[in-house]
Design a protein around this motif. Structure first.
Motif, PDB file in Angstrom:
ATOM      1  N   VAL A 107      20.843  15.635  34.462  1.00 13.82           N
ATOM      2  CA  VAL A 107      20.993  15.401  33.043  1.00 13.82           C
ATOM      3  C   VAL A 107      22.579  15.052  32.685  1.00 13.82           C
ATOM      4  N   ARG A 108      23.587  15.555  33.377  1.00 16.02           N
ATOM      5  CA  ARG A 108      24.792  15.348  33.106  1.00 16.02           C
ATOM      6  C   ARG A 108      25.240  14.140  33.555  1.00 16.02           C
ATOM      7  N   THR A 109      24.913  13.783  34.807  1.00 15.36           N
ATOM      8  CA  THR A 109      25.123  12.529  35.631  1.00 15.36           C
ATOM      9  C   THR A 109      24.374  11.227  34.622  1.00 15.36           C
ATOM     10  N   GLY A 110      23.035  11.676  34.284  1.00 17.23           N
ATOM     11  CA  GLY A 110      22.542  10.558  33.578  1.00 17.23           C
ATOM     12  C   GLY A 110      23.349  10.168  32.199  1.00 17.23           C
ATOM     13  N   ARG A 111      23.677  11.264  31.641  1.00 18.52           N
ATOM     14  CA  ARG A 111      24.475  11.255  30.410  1.00 18.52           C
ATOM     15  C   ARG A 111      25.588  10.418  30.502  1.00 18.52           C
ATOM     16  N   ALA A 112      26.404  10.756  31.813  1.00 17.21           N
ATOM     17  CA  ALA A 112      27.838  10.083  31.954  1.00 17.21           C
ATOM     18  C   ALA A 112      27.380   8.588  32.254  1.00 17.21           C
ATOM     19  N   TYR A 113      26.425   8.239  32.950  1.00 19.52           N
ATOM     20  CA  TYR A 113      26.281   6.771  33.237  1.00 19.52           C
ATOM     21  C   TYR A 113      25.669   6.134  31.909  1.00 19.52           C
ATOM     22  N   LEU A 114      25.010   6.729  30.809  1.00 16.39           N
ATOM     23  CA  LEU A 114      24.737   5.917  29.602  1.00 16.39           C
ATOM     24  C   LEU A 114      26.171   5.719  28.944  1.00 16.39           C
ATOM     25  N   ALA A 115      26.843   6.766  28.988  1.00 17.16           N
ATOM     26  CA  ALA A 115      28.081   6.516  28.229  1.00 17.16           C
ATOM     27  C   ALA A 115      29.063   5.558  29.014  1.00 17.16           C
ATOM     28  N   ALA A 116      28.959   5.319  30.201  1.00 22.18           N
ATOM     29  CA  ALA A 116      29.750   4.458  30.780  1.00 22.18           C
ATOM     30  C   ALA A 116      29.044   3.012  30.705  1.00 22.18           C
ATOM     31  N   VAL A 117      27.821   2.869  30.542  1.00 22.39           N
ATOM     32  CA  VAL A 117      26.971   1.608  30.168  1.00 22.39           C
ATOM     33  C   VAL A 117      27.405   1.325  28.758  1.00 22.39           C
ATOM     34  N   GLN A 118      27.468   2.240  27.642  1.00 17.99           N
ATOM     35  CA  GLN A 118      27.795   2.081  26.415  1.00 17.99           C
ATOM     36  C   GLN A 118      29.306   1.660  26.135  1.00 17.99           C
ATOM     37  N   GLU A 119      30.134   2.132  27.106  1.00 18.67           N
ATOM     38  CA  GLU A 119      31.379   1.654  26.982  1.00 18.67           C
ATOM     39  C   GLU A 119      31.902   0.047  27.499  1.00 18.67           C
ATOM     40  N   ILE A 125      13.822  34.467  32.194  1.00 23.09           N
ATOM     41  CA  ILE A 125      13.808  32.989  32.027  1.00 23.09           C
ATOM     42  C   ILE A 125      14.820  32.325  31.388  1.00 23.09           C
ATOM     43  N   ALA A 126      15.529  33.145  30.766  1.00 21.52           N
ATOM     44  CA  ALA A 126      16.542  32.655  29.881  1.00 21.52           C
ATOM     45  C   ALA A 126      17.877  32.410  30.727  1.00 21.52           C
ATOM     46  N   LEU A 127      18.076  33.176  31.899  1.00 13.85           N
ATOM     47  CA  LEU A 127      19.040  32.852  33.036  1.00 13.85           C
ATOM     48  C   LEU A 127      18.954  31.448  33.483  1.00 13.85           C
ATOM     49  N   LEU A 128      17.831  31.000  33.556  1.00  9.40           N
ATOM     50  CA  LEU A 128      17.560  29.336  34.212  1.00  9.40           C
ATOM     51  C   LEU A 128      17.879  28.821  33.403  1.00  9.40           C
ATOM     52  N   VAL A 129      17.572  28.858  32.117  1.00 14.66           N
ATOM     53  CA  VAL A 129      17.761  27.929  30.855  1.00 14.66           C
ATOM     54  C   VAL A 129      19.290  28.093  30.781  1.00 14.66           C
ATOM     55  N   ALA A 130      20.041  29.176  30.777  1.00 13.98           N
ATOM     56  CA  ALA A 130      21.506  29.037  30.611  1.00 13.98           C
ATOM     57  C   ALA A 130      22.195  28.475  31.985  1.00 13.98           C
ATOM     58  N   LEU A 131      21.513  28.429  33.065  1.00 14.00           N
ATOM     59  CA  LEU A 131      21.975  27.825  34.422  1.00 14.00           C
ATOM     60  C   LEU A 131      21.972  26.355  33.920  1.00 14.00           C
ATOM     61  N   TYR A 132      21.032  25.917  33.647  1.00 12.27           N
ATOM     62  CA  TYR A 132      20.514  24.367  33.287  1.00 12.27           C
ATOM     63  C   TYR A 132      21.483  23.933  32.388  1.00 12.27           C
ATOM     64  N   THR A 133      21.952  24.585  31.605  1.00  8.98           N
ATOM     65  CA  THR A 133      22.857  24.279  30.403  1.00  8.98           C
ATOM     66  C   THR A 133      24.159  24.050  30.608  1.00  8.98           C
ATOM     67  N   ALA A 134      24.616  25.189  31.315  1.00  8.97           N
ATOM     68  CA  ALA A 134      25.824  25.047  32.213  1.00  8.97           C
ATOM     69  C   ALA A 134      26.126  23.892  32.899  1.00  8.97           C
ATOM     70  N   ALA A 135      25.179  23.665  33.978  1.00  9.31           N
ATOM     71  CA  ALA A 135      25.341  22.507  34.958  1.00  9.31           C
ATOM     72  C   ALA A 135      25.356  21.169  34.251  1.00  9.31           C
ATOM     73  N   ALA A 136      24.503  21.068  33.119  1.00 13.04           N
ATOM     74  CA  ALA A 136      24.739  19.892  32.383  1.00 13.04           C
ATOM     75  C   ALA A 136      26.007  19.719  31.557  1.00 13.04           C
ATOM     76  N   HIS A 137      26.530  20.706  31.292  1.00 14.05           N
ATOM     77  CA  HIS A 137      27.884  20.519  30.576  1.00 14.05           C
ATOM     78  C   HIS A 137      29.295  20.811  31.105  1.00 14.05           C
ATOM     79  N   THR A 138      29.310  21.161  32.552  1.00 16.70           N
ATOM     80  CA  THR A 138      30.408  21.314  33.476  1.00 16.70           C
ATOM     81  C   THR A 138      30.304  20.494  34.551  1.00 16.70           C
ATOM     82  N   GLY A 139      31.525  20.572  35.456  1.00 22.48           N
ATOM     83  CA  GLY A 139      31.693  19.911  36.681  1.00 22.48           C
ATOM     84  C   GLY A 139      30.879  20.570  37.711  1.00 22.48           C
ATOM     85  N   ARG A 140      31.370  19.919  38.664  1.00 21.68           N
ATOM     86  CA  ARG A 140      30.810  20.503  40.063  1.00 21.68           C
ATOM     87  C   ARG A 140      31.100  21.792  40.521  1.00 21.68           C
ATOM     88  N   ARG A 141      32.367  22.207  40.158  1.00 21.90           N
ATOM     89  CA  ARG A 141      32.739  23.552  40.504  1.00 21.90           C
ATOM     90  C   ARG A 141      32.310  24.507  39.651  1.00 21.90           C
TER      91      ARG A 141
END
Length: 383
Positions: free
Chosen positions: A144-156, A81-97
């Protein structure tokens, strides 16, 4: 547990919970002969998750490498299951590619796992289940990454809005100070000039014509009270229900006649002519006309000798108001008032209504001030 209490716990503690549970599961469920290999592989798979927030890509690479070693030694573990957690984390902190590449790597691992450990003839079912979990982990990380970017844009945006509001407040304060400065200059200069002229006339007439001296002194008193009322009004401390507010309403074109009489009493005979009706002219525009005429006549009173006469012409039309003030007295080409707030202040008032003020000597002698105010130009700062 409330959100407040949860936020008090460091993220490193939360990230340590899953590795601890996986290691505890291996220790309590695997037999002694299989425990060393299972515990080592579980530690290799789970322990990197403790640092997944600090180095998501490095943790993902470490977990994938451990999972490949696990596949090579042919050991099945719940720690996968650590593979899924690591994949989730990578997707939340990297771009589409990076997300697509990480998902492809984990999906390849799912294929290898199904090829080796799926029961005979049952490849499709576990493959679909594992693929669904891979897609879910990647999509969740992207969300999660999209929501974080949206919140950052709203704060800015909120910070920019707050900065803009602060700048607007500072500009409003500066404009209000400029308005008060112009008003104080016009009020003080005009009324003091009139009071000085009336005082001189009263002193001159006190023995020869006591009645004229008394009238001049009464006019001085009335001028002083009017000056105080105008100053209080300009500073925003005069209430509408005060008696002085009724005695001295906001000056406009209708009060130009009283202004001309006041200047005549101070020694400057003034001829006033108002052409056209001024009922449609806004109160602020009328105040601007009054201040322009007041300042021009005050300059004439201050800078011309006795015997000078002044003429005021106000032309009102449907969309504009023309103002012309001339006098017959000699005056230098660059009067002292030009270096202060007088003429520059008049230019600012005229510019607020789209007008260009011209002030200078006349060809036949004397001095003239001319401008035309455009009523459809707003002029909210003119007063």
């Amino acid at each position: 547990m409330t959100v407040r209490h949860r936020d008090r716990i460091p993220p490193l503690v939360w990230d340590s919970v899953l590795p601890a549970l996986l290691l505890l599961n291996v220790v309590t469920t695997y037999p002694a002969r299989e425990l060393p290999v299972a515990a080592a592989l579980t530690a290799a798979l789970a322990l990197p998750l403790v640092w997944r927030r600090r180095a998501p890509l490095a943790v993902f690479a470490a977990v994938v490498a451990a999972a490949f070693v696990q596949w090579l030694v042919d050991v099945q573990l719940p720690a996968d299951i650590a593979l899924l957690v690591a994949l989730y984390t990578a997707a939340a902190h990297t771009g589409r590619r990076g997300t697509l590449l990480a998902a492809a790597v984990v999906e390849g691992g799912a294929v290898l796992a199904c090829l080796r450990w799926a029961p005979d003839g049952a490849f499709l079912t576990p493959f679909v289940a594992l693929s669904a979990m891979v897609v879910a982990a990647a999509v969740l990380g992207v969300n999660v990454r999209t929501g974080r970017a949206y919140l950052a844009a709203v704060q800015e945006r909120a910070e920019r809005l707050a900065l803009h509001q602060e700048q607007q407040a500072l500009l409003a304060v500066a404009e209000e100070r400029a308005r008060i400065t112009r008003e104080m200059h016009d009020i003080v200069t005009h009324n003091l000039s009139v009071m000085v002229a009336l005082t001189d006339a009263a002193v001159y007439a006190q023995h020869r014509s006591p009645d004229r001296a008394t009238a001049a002194m009464l006019q001085i008193s009335e001028t002083g009270r009017q000056a105080l009322t105008d100053m209080r009004r300009s500073l925003g401390v005069l209430r509408a229900d005060e008696p002085d507010a009724e005695r001295h309403p906001l000056p406009g074109i209708a009060q130009l006649e009283a202004l001309a009489d006041q200047l005549a009493a101070a020694g400057l005979p003034t001829c006033l002519e108002v052409r056209g009706g001024h009922a449609h002219v806004p109160a602020i525009a009328q105040l601007t006309v009054y201040r322009l005429v007041q300042e021009a006549l005050t300059n004439t009173l201050k800078h011309t000798p006795a015997g000078t006469r002044a003429t005021v012409l106000v032309e009102c039309s449907s969309g504009s108001v023309g103002v012309e003030v001339t006098d017959s007295g000699p005056r230098p080409a660059l009067p002292a008032a030009a270096s202060g707030h007088g003429i520059p202040g008049m230019r600012e008032r005229a510019a607020a209504y789209g007008g260009t003020l011209r002030a200078g000597p006349l060809p036949g002698g004397g001095w003239g001030v001319r401008t035309r105010l455009l009523l459809n130009s707003g002029g909210t700062d003119a007063a």
